[in-house]
Design an enzyme around this catalytic site. Structure first.
Site, PDB file in Angstrom:
ATOM      1  N   TYR A   1      -1.718 -19.209   0.847  1.00  0.00           N
ATOM      2  CA  TYR A   1      -2.476 -18.016   1.354  1.00  0.00           C
ATOM      3  C   TYR A   1      -3.782 -18.596   2.080  1.00  0.00           C
ATOM      4  CZ  TYR A   1      -6.111 -14.435   0.924  1.00  0.00           C
ATOM      5  OH  TYR A   1      -7.113 -13.611   1.419  1.00  0.00           O
TER       6      TYR A   1
ATOM      7  N   SER B   1       0.895  -1.063   0.058  1.00  0.00           N
ATOM      8  CA  SER B   1       0.088   0.057   0.144  1.00  0.00           C
ATOM      9  C   SER B   1       1.025   1.239  -0.128  1.00  0.00           C
ATOM     10  CB  SER B   1      -0.848  -0.045   1.303  1.00  0.00           C
ATOM     11  OG  SER B   1      -0.085   0.181   2.494  1.00  0.00           O
TER      12      SER B   1
ATOM     13  N   SER C   1     -11.275 -15.558   3.817  1.00  0.00           N
ATOM     14  CA  SER C   1     -11.232 -15.274   2.490  1.00  0.00           C
ATOM     15  C   SER C   1     -12.122 -16.703   2.181  1.00  0.00           C
ATOM     16  CB  SER C   1      -9.967 -15.631   1.935  1.00  0.00           C
ATOM     17  OG  SER C   1      -9.927 -16.008   0.613  1.00  0.00           O
TER      18      SER C   1
ATOM     19  N   ARG D   1      -4.217 -21.600 -14.475  1.00  0.00           N
ATOM     20  CA  ARG D   1      -3.239 -21.236 -13.365  1.00  0.00           C
ATOM     21  C   ARG D   1      -3.449 -22.260 -12.455  1.00  0.00           C
ATOM     22  NH1 ARG D   1      -4.640 -15.803 -10.528  1.00  0.00           N
ATOM     23  NH2 ARG D   1      -6.309 -16.788 -10.099  1.00  0.00           N
TER      24      ARG D   1
ATOM     25  N   LYS E   1      -5.249 -18.529   6.120  1.00  0.00           N
ATOM     26  CA  LYS E   1      -6.475 -18.246   6.686  1.00  0.00           C
ATOM     27  C   LYS E   1      -7.297 -19.116   7.537  1.00  0.00           C
ATOM     28  CE  LYS E   1      -6.480 -13.891   5.070  1.00  0.00           C
ATOM     29  NZ  LYS E   1      -6.511 -12.587   6.087  1.00  0.00           N
TER      30      LYS E   1
HETATM   31  C1  WQD Z   1     -10.348 -14.626 -10.700  1.00  0.00           C
HETATM   32  C2  WQD Z   1     -10.543 -15.389 -12.052  1.00  0.00           C
HETATM   33  C3  WQD Z   1      -8.725 -16.791 -12.945  1.00  0.00           C
HETATM   34  C4  WQD Z   1      -6.067 -13.240 -13.636  1.00  0.00           C
HETATM   35  C5  WQD Z   1      -8.124 -14.695  -5.305  1.00  0.00           C
HETATM   36  C6  WQD Z   1      -7.917 -15.149  -3.691  1.00  0.00           C
HETATM   37  C7  WQD Z   1      -9.105 -14.667  -3.166  1.00  0.00           C
HETATM   38  C8  WQD Z   1      -9.007 -12.991  -3.309  1.00  0.00           C
HETATM   39  C9  WQD Z   1      -9.250 -12.589  -4.704  1.00  0.00           C
HETATM   40  C10 WQD Z   1      -7.791 -12.001  -1.708  1.00  0.00           C
HETATM   41  C11 WQD Z   1     -10.086 -16.775 -11.987  1.00  0.00           C
HETATM   42  C12 WQD Z   1      -9.123 -15.513 -13.693  1.00  0.00           C
HETATM   43  C13 WQD Z   1      -7.099 -14.158 -13.249  1.00  0.00           C
HETATM   44  C14 WQD Z   1      -5.781 -13.260 -15.072  1.00  0.00           C
HETATM   45  C15 WQD Z   1      -7.482 -14.730 -15.563  1.00  0.00           C
HETATM   46  N1  WQD Z   1      -7.654 -12.619  -2.550  1.00  0.00           N
HETATM   47  N2  WQD Z   1      -7.833 -14.780 -14.087  1.00  0.00           N
HETATM   48  N3  WQD Z   1      -6.555 -13.962 -15.831  1.00  0.00           N
HETATM   49  O1  WQD Z   1      -7.914 -16.433  -7.907  1.00  0.00           O
HETATM   50  O2  WQD Z   1     -10.535 -16.022  -7.509  1.00  0.00           O
HETATM   51  O3  WQD Z   1      -9.158 -15.234  -5.652  1.00  0.00           O
HETATM   52  O4  WQD Z   1      -7.873 -13.414  -5.323  1.00  0.00           O
HETATM   53  O5  WQD Z   1      -8.833 -11.717  -0.932  1.00  0.00           O
HETATM   54  O6  WQD Z   1      -8.900 -14.976  -1.630  1.00  0.00           O
HETATM   55  O7  WQD Z   1      -8.229 -16.604  -3.663  1.00  0.00           O
HETATM   56  O8  WQD Z   1      -9.085 -14.163  -8.119  1.00  0.00           O
HETATM   57  O9  WQD Z   1      -8.913 -12.352  -9.675  1.00  0.00           O
HETATM   58  O10 WQD Z   1      -6.958 -14.011  -9.114  1.00  0.00           O
HETATM   59  O11 WQD Z   1      -8.993 -14.676 -10.493  1.00  0.00           O
HETATM   60  O12 WQD Z   1      -7.969 -15.495 -16.307  1.00  0.00           O
HETATM   61  O13 WQD Z   1      -4.709 -12.601 -15.222  1.00  0.00           O
HETATM   62  O14 WQD Z   1     -10.033 -14.728 -13.170  1.00  0.00           O
HETATM   63  O15 WQD Z   1      -8.348 -17.876 -13.393  1.00  0.00           O
HETATM   64  O16 WQD Z   1     -10.956 -17.667 -12.665  1.00  0.00           O
HETATM   65  P1  WQD Z   1      -9.140 -15.451  -7.517  1.00  0.00           P
HETATM   66  P2  WQD Z   1      -8.435 -13.673  -9.528  1.00  0.00           P
END
Ligand code: WQD
Length: 334
Positions: free
Chosen positions: A149, A36, A124, A293, A153
């Site tokens: 991660y 931040s 989370s 991923r 939690k």
């Molecule tokens: C969302 C979707 C990816 C990036 C994580 C944590 C969760 C919270 C949010 C903390 C998925 C797809 C993503 C990209 C893509 N973190 N994607 N291309 O993984 O659901 O959640 O982050 O609070 O606790 O688990 O979020 O935004 O990374 O992914 O296709 O460049 O977007 O595969 O389906 P996620 P995300």
């Protein structure tokens, strides 16, 4: 009433602080600027015309926590401070467990010593791992987490459950966030991760802002409506509002531990997110289908009826608002 907010300059912390100050709470904040910027403090002041009593430092520094509790009559703690990148956590498990678990143990020790017994903890949806069913309710099985991660939690939730049994004076809310996105309507604060974003929305915003050429869509062979990952995206201001409702709940509830899913109850795919973002912002988001991923799951979205009912909380913003506000933050802070 004084609220101690750890990670007060972070994405969720800063948005929550604006609402706390606007609602008349006094805010004591702690941040180490690991993910931040100090400038967020001025932005919060600009939005609310109020100051946070701010301490710079790390949650592992017990002397600092003791100083904060000694100098301030804290009524409730909201603990946001944590590392939160799923991918990063796979590469750096020791840093994640040290930062995310040990810091909460240090916080709880200081809280107990200073007789501060109200806590809202930021957890989370990753604690559900690959959920046994969707939409996910709070009694859905937790435990099969797929990354450090999420496991950090999960560990902390178990610590809080044990503490709640050992010290019945504690009142604890565990909020399981789904996918926070969007920004404050002023566009002064928003999601502003350092470096290349791991999460979908900030990555899309950097493509929209021409800082990145295209989005990699991580897999289109999932068992979902269009083959891409489905998630429950929730506007950051709806998430912030839930914390205000949580403080009110702790003010008039029995002692004990309460768990709530904070999501909209709707799941959107990556392609639906791209299409919505393009439509509301009248912009093209180039993308390529890339391999899955590691650690990702097919779909994850909340059943938030328990929070709706017990916190008298409902989401006010939809996916279009999230896409508009996220992009406005980017273009107004180029
Ligand atoms: C969302 C979707 C990816 C990036 C994580 C944590 C969760 C919270 C949010 C903390 C998925 C797809 C993503 C990209 C893509 N973190 N994607 N291309 O993984 O659901 O959640 O982050 O609070 O606790 O688990 O979020 O935004 O990374 O992914 O296709 O460049 O977007 O595969 O389906 P996620 P995300």
């Amino acid at each position: 009433m004084k609220i101690f907010v750890t990670g007060c300059c972070g994405y969720i912390g800063s948005h929550t602080c604006t609402l706390l100050l606007e609602k008349g709470y006094e805010v004591v904040g702690l941040d180490n600027f690991s993910n931040s910027k100090r400038s967020v403090l001025n932005k919060i002041k600009k939005i609310t015309n109020k100051d946070i009593i701010f301490y710079e430092g790390n949650m592992l520094n017990k002397e600092l926590l003791d100083e904060i509790f000694t100098k301030n009559n804290i009524d409730c703690v909201i603990d946001f401070a944590a590392f939160k990148s799923v991918g990063d956590s796979v590469l750096k498990p020791i840093q994640y467990y040290t930062n995310n678990v040990n810091s909460v143990l240090t916080l709880l020790t200081s809280m107990q010593e200073h007789n501060v017994k109200k806590l809202i903890f930021s957890s989370s949806a990753t604690v559900y791992g690959n959920p046994e069913f969707v939409p996910i309710t709070e009694n859905c099985e937790v435990g099969n987490t797929t990354n450090p991660y999420g496991t950090s939690k999960l560990f902390t939730e178990k610590i809080l459950k044990d503490l709640s049994l050992a010290d019945p004076e504690f009142k604890i809310i565990i909020f399981r966030y789904f996918n926070p996105v969007g920004a404050h309507k002023s566009s002064l604060i928003g999601e502003d991760p350092l470096g290349i974003p791991a999460n979908l929305m900030p990555y899309i915003c950097k493509v929209a802002n021409k800082e990145l050429d295209y989005l990699n869509v991580f897999g289109n062979d999932y068992n979902t409506k269009d083959g891409t990952g489905v998630r429950d995206y929730i506007h950051i201001m709806d998430l912030a509002d839930a914390h205000i409702k949580g403080i009110e709940k702790l003010g008039n509830s029995q002692n004990g531990l309460y768990i709530y899913n904070l999501g909209t109850g709707k799941g959107y795919s990556v392609l639906e997110m791209i299409n919505t973002f393009e439509k509301v912002n009248n912009i093209k988001i180039p993308y390529k289908i890339a391999p899955r991923r590691s650690g990702d799951i097919d779909e994850c979205y909340a059943d938030s009826k328990k929070a709706n009912k017990e916190l008298n909380w409902t989401c006010q913003y939809n996916l279009e608002d999230m896409c508009k506000d996220a992009y406005n933050f980017i273009i107004k802070n180029k």
